[in-house]
Design a protein around this motif. Structure first.
Motif, PDB file in Angstrom:
ATOM      1  N   VAL A 245       0.926  -1.048  -0.017  1.00  0.00           N
ATOM      2  CA  VAL A 245       0.014   0.138  -0.009  1.00  0.00           C
ATOM      3  C   VAL A 245       0.724   1.285  -0.108  1.00  0.00           C
ATOM      4  N   VAL A 246       1.783   1.311   0.985  1.00  0.00           N
ATOM      5  CA  VAL A 246       2.600   2.267   0.831  1.00  0.00           C
ATOM      6  C   VAL A 246       3.538   2.593  -0.325  1.00  0.00           C
ATOM      7  N   GLY A 247       4.160   1.608  -0.846  1.00  0.00           N
ATOM      8  CA  GLY A 247       4.954   1.336  -2.150  1.00  0.00           C
ATOM      9  C   GLY A 247       3.889   1.998  -3.433  1.00  0.00           C
ATOM     10  N   GLY A 248       2.743   1.377  -3.310  1.00  0.00           N
ATOM     11  CA  GLY A 248       1.813   1.805  -4.348  1.00  0.00           C
ATOM     12  C   GLY A 248       1.330   3.236  -4.268  1.00  0.00           C
ATOM     13  N   ALA A 249       1.039   3.742  -3.189  1.00  0.00           N
ATOM     14  CA  ALA A 249       0.737   5.218  -2.900  1.00  0.00           C
ATOM     15  C   ALA A 249       1.775   5.974  -3.470  1.00  0.00           C
ATOM     16  N   VAL A 250       3.043   5.776  -3.046  1.00  0.00           N
ATOM     17  CA  VAL A 250       4.331   6.522  -3.375  1.00  0.00           C
ATOM     18  C   VAL A 250       4.488   6.653  -4.631  1.00  0.00           C
ATOM     19  N   LEU A 251       4.390   5.436  -5.528  1.00  0.00           N
ATOM     20  CA  LEU A 251       4.330   5.593  -6.961  1.00  0.00           C
ATOM     21  C   LEU A 251       3.377   6.385  -7.722  1.00  0.00           C
ATOM     22  N   ILE A 252       2.063   6.390  -7.194  1.00  0.00           N
ATOM     23  CA  ILE A 252       1.053   6.817  -7.698  1.00  0.00           C
ATOM     24  C   ILE A 252       1.333   8.641  -7.548  1.00  0.00           C
ATOM     25  N   ALA A 253       1.604   8.767  -6.401  1.00  0.00           N
ATOM     26  CA  ALA A 253       2.096  10.391  -5.982  1.00  0.00           C
ATOM     27  C   ALA A 253       2.985  10.669  -7.099  1.00  0.00           C
ATOM     28  N   ALA A 254       4.274   9.689  -7.152  1.00  0.00           N
ATOM     29  CA  ALA A 254       5.282  10.214  -8.029  1.00  0.00           C
ATOM     30  C   ALA A 254       4.759  10.593  -9.308  1.00  0.00           C
ATOM     31  N   PHE A 255       3.892   9.703  -9.998  1.00  0.00           N
ATOM     32  CA  PHE A 255       3.329   9.867 -11.191  1.00  0.00           C
ATOM     33  C   PHE A 255       2.834  11.140 -11.245  1.00  0.00           C
ATOM     34  N   LEU A 256       1.753  11.463 -10.500  1.00  0.00           N
ATOM     35  CA  LEU A 256       1.058  12.783 -10.413  1.00  0.00           C
ATOM     36  C   LEU A 256       1.947  14.020 -10.653  1.00  0.00           C
ATOM     37  N   VAL A 257       3.180  13.962  -9.799  1.00  0.00           N
ATOM     38  CA  VAL A 257       3.954  14.965  -9.855  1.00  0.00           C
ATOM     39  C   VAL A 257       4.724  15.227 -11.256  1.00  0.00           C
ATOM     40  N   HIS A 258       5.230  14.128 -11.827  1.00  0.00           N
ATOM     41  CA  HIS A 258       5.652  13.642 -13.017  1.00  0.00           C
ATOM     42  C   HIS A 258       4.677  14.212 -14.078  1.00  0.00           C
ATOM     43  N   ALA A 259       3.239  13.730 -13.870  1.00  0.00           N
ATOM     44  CA  ALA A 259       2.391  14.184 -15.125  1.00  0.00           C
ATOM     45  C   ALA A 259       1.900  15.591 -15.085  1.00  0.00           C
ATOM     46  N   VAL A 260       2.210  16.417 -13.973  1.00  0.00           N
ATOM     47  CA  VAL A 260       1.870  17.670 -13.981  1.00  0.00           C
ATOM     48  C   VAL A 260       2.987  18.560 -14.812  1.00  0.00           C
ATOM     49  N   ARG A 261       4.086  18.008 -14.557  1.00  0.00           N
ATOM     50  CA  ARG A 261       5.564  18.589 -15.122  1.00  0.00           C
ATOM     51  C   ARG A 261       5.538  18.191 -16.618  1.00  0.00           C
ATOM     52  N   LYS A 262       4.876  17.078 -17.034  1.00  0.00           N
ATOM     53  CA  LYS A 262       5.157  16.527 -18.329  1.00  0.00           C
ATOM     54  C   LYS A 262       4.067  17.156 -19.355  1.00  0.00           C
ATOM     55  N   GLY A 263       2.924  17.562 -18.673  1.00  0.00           N
ATOM     56  CA  GLY A 263       1.882  17.814 -19.255  1.00  0.00           C
ATOM     57  C   GLY A 263       1.279  16.964 -20.355  1.00  0.00           C
ATOM     58  N   ASP A 264       1.038  17.368 -21.570  1.00  0.00           N
ATOM     59  CA  ASP A 264       0.459  16.823 -22.892  1.00  0.00           C
ATOM     60  C   ASP A 264       1.120  15.599 -23.107  1.00  0.00           C
ATOM     61  N   GLY A 265       2.438  15.426 -22.683  1.00  0.00           N
ATOM     62  CA  GLY A 265       3.185  14.289 -23.028  1.00  0.00           C
ATOM     63  C   GLY A 265       3.139  13.165 -22.026  1.00  0.00           C
ATOM     64  N   ALA A 266       2.217  13.187 -20.986  1.00  0.00           N
ATOM     65  CA  ALA A 266       2.082  12.492 -19.833  1.00  0.00           C
ATOM     66  C   ALA A 266       1.323  11.086 -20.269  1.00  0.00           C
ATOM     67  N   LEU A 267       1.334  10.043 -19.538  1.00  0.00           N
ATOM     68  CA  LEU A 267       0.614   8.899 -19.943  1.00  0.00           C
ATOM     69  C   LEU A 267      -0.928   9.167 -19.482  1.00  0.00           C
ATOM     70  N   ILE A 268      -1.137   9.839 -18.658  1.00  0.00           N
ATOM     71  CA  ILE A 268      -2.462  10.558 -18.450  1.00  0.00           C
ATOM     72  C   ILE A 268      -2.160  12.190 -18.037  1.00  0.00           C
ATOM     73  N   ASP A 269      -2.712  12.979 -18.915  1.00  0.00           N
ATOM     74  CA  ASP A 269      -2.606  14.519 -18.852  1.00  0.00           C
ATOM     75  C   ASP A 269      -3.558  14.946 -17.957  1.00  0.00           C
ATOM     76  N   VAL A 270      -3.075  14.769 -16.406  1.00  0.00           N
ATOM     77  CA  VAL A 270      -3.923  15.128 -15.361  1.00  0.00           C
ATOM     78  C   VAL A 270      -4.343  16.559 -15.219  1.00  0.00           C
ATOM     79  N   ARG A 271      -3.679  17.413 -15.995  1.00  0.00           N
ATOM     80  CA  ARG A 271      -3.895  18.864 -15.749  1.00  0.00           C
ATOM     81  C   ARG A 271      -5.282  19.084 -16.479  1.00  0.00           C
ATOM     82  N   ARG A 272      -5.569  18.315 -17.609  1.00  0.00           N
ATOM     83  CA  ARG A 272      -7.135  18.424 -18.230  1.00  0.00           C
ATOM     84  C   ARG A 272      -8.094  18.094 -17.287  1.00  0.00           C
ATOM     85  N   LEU A 273      -7.823  17.311 -16.356  1.00  0.00           N
ATOM     86  CA  LEU A 273      -8.955  16.728 -15.429  1.00  0.00           C
ATOM     87  C   LEU A 273      -9.148  17.311 -14.151  1.00  0.00           C
TER      88      LEU A 273
END
Length: 488
Positions: A245-273
């Motif tokens: 659970v902790v490992g999964g939550a950390v990876l997902i949180a890291a993805f959110l930070v990465h996705a915000v920085r990467k924008g349109d090129g992210a696996l899921i563009d979370v800025r649009r959501l």
């Protein structure tokens, strides 16, 4: 706003034959994949006996499918952008059919687990791809109605999966749980090949966000695995639960930070959501999924542990949920299209809460009619909630954001349902230990405990789930009025 084919005077739009055909193709392809999430659960003991292996080992037949399903979902948005929705639909359905056929002829536990993973990889993308195709085609004026149609598999599977699995195990070989998928999915594959339009919306130069994939897919799988282990009775202080659970939550949180920085090129563009409609609808759906999946886990457990019912008889108790959902599902879609989804969803939550409150008064002598009536009431509310919240999650989003929104919503629902299983099991185990001094709380050992005290532990858990349903009203009531969208 660009008008779409099939518009009626006054701006209202009907479900034209092309959209209806697309919806039928999606339902045909998705229904067996969703059923397979629950159908195998009742056959675990039969599989363990046939392969002469332990329960902890054979449980990976279910866990492997669930984890593969979870890991595949995040890839949906990119794969649809890169290859097109029809291509990915056919590929995913082909993987699922291949996995089903191979599962049916599996010769050992490792081979069965491996083929279930193949099934899950194909099945995980089918529902979000189908929702993406329908959302693009429907436009905002018909979103509620098409979400009602595509919700059919998701609403019926939890109720019908265990029932169908019980019938097959009782009267046929367990292998038919997998073989039965093949003819249905072949028909769905042929229908998709002939009826789906050619891919025109794709970007051959869309690159895969490898870092995002390496963060989100394993993170989601680890989180779901840890929560499922908690639902199976694993200690909340044990390394397996905490690490996952902790490992999964950390990876997902890291993805959110990465996705915000990467924008349109992210696996899921979370800025649009980050629209109010999407966050409110998916927030409400997360809490609702947590509560309703908890109810669907607890009812068969209550029947088996407290009342001594068989697996098949316990599965029948969930059938009225599907019946109730079918009654209100199409109505909720029309209401969402006309007035927005806030009030249909809120009304559905109140109805589900009424059904849950009936369950707080269960005791060992409660008849099947009472439980089935309560589940019918839950189903009536269930049919109002799902299509309304799914339709509202797309409001105000541009057309190019649909794949990301669909993927994001499916991730939220997947985690919410896993949370529901885990939270319900944990609360129930704590309740058993509190009501029965000296009891371990292990659900596998609970059948030997006094039925009246076990019943009190169950009703206490139903109260907690009722409280979660009440909390789910908060984000649901913050969903904005129906807003202008550029989907069409």
């Amino acid at each position: 706003m660009i008008t779409t084919a099939g518009a009626r005077p006054g701006g209202k739009e009907r479900i034209d034959p092309h959209l209806r055909t697309l919806a039928i193709v999606v339902v045909l392809g998705a229904i067996m994949t969703v059923l397979d999430s629950t159908i195998v659960n009742v056959a675990i003991s039969a599989l363990g006996k046939d392969f002469d292996t332990s329960l902890s080992t054979i449980q990976w037949v279910v866990t492997g499918y669930t984890l593969a399903l979870s890991m595949a979902i995040p890839l949906t948005a990119w794969s649809v952008r890169r290859f097109g929705s029809k291509t990915m639909w056919l590929l995913s359905l082909g993987l699922f059919i291949s996995g089903s056929l191979l599962c049916g002829v599996a010769w050992s536990v490792p081979s069965l687990i491996a083929f279930r993973v193949l099934q899950g990889l194909g099945g995980g993308m089918l529902m979000p791809i189908g929702q993406t195709m329908l959302a693009r085609e429907a436009g905002p004026e018909r979103m509620g109605r098409v979400m009602s149609i595509v919700s059919v598999p998701a609403m019926l599977a939890p109720a019908l999966g265990p029932l169908l699995g019980g019938v097959i195990v009782d009267h046929l070989s367990w292998r038919w749980m997998f073989f039965v998928n093949v003819p249905f999915c072949v028909v769905a594959l042929l229908a998709a090949w002939r009826m789906l339009p050619r891919d025109t919306e794709r970007s051959p130069d869309a690159s895969l966000d490898v870092l995002g994939m390496l963060l989100l897919s394993p993170g989601l799988a680890a989180l779901v695995y840890g929560l499922s282990e908690a639902g199976n009775g694993t200690s909340l202080t044990g390394g397996r639960f905490v690490g996952s659970v902790v490992g999964g939550a950390v990876l997902i949180a890291a993805f959110l930070v990465h996705a915000v920085r990467k924008g349109d090129g992210a696996l899921i563009d979370v800025r649009r959501l980050t629209t109010r409609a999407f966050t409110s609808a998916t927030g409400g759906f997360f809490l609702y999924s947590l509560a309703v999946f908890g109810l669907m886990i607890l009812i068969p457990l209550f029947a088996r542990i407290v009342q001594g019912e068989s697996a098949l008889d316990s599965g029948w108790l969930l059938a009225p949920l599907g019946v109730g959902a079918m009654i209100t599902m199409l109505v909720s879609g029309r209401l969402a299209d006309r007035f927005g989804g806030r009030w249909p969803a809120a009304a559905g939550l109140v109805v589900v809460l009424c059904g849950a409150l009936v369950l707080t008064s269960l005791d060992p002598s409660t008849g099947r009619a009472v439980i089935m009536s309560a589940m019918f009431v839950v189903g009536v509310g269930h049919g109002l909630i799902g299509p309304s919240l799914m339709a509202m999650s797309y409001q105000g989003l541009p057309r190019e954001a649909v794949p990301a929104a669909t993927t994001g919503a499916n991730v939220v629902i997947r985690v919410g349902s896993s949370f529901g299983t885990a939270v319900s099991a944990v609360i129930l185990q704590i309740g058993i230990r509190d009501k029965i001094p000296g009891a371990s709380g292990n659900l596998g050992e609970a059948a030997g405990q006094p039925a009246a005290l076990l019943s009190d532990a169950f009703t206490g858990t139903f109260w907690w789930l009722g409280a979660i349903l009440l909390i789910a009203l908060v984000p649901t009531l913050t969903i904005p009025r129906k807003v202008r969208s550029s989907l069409s």
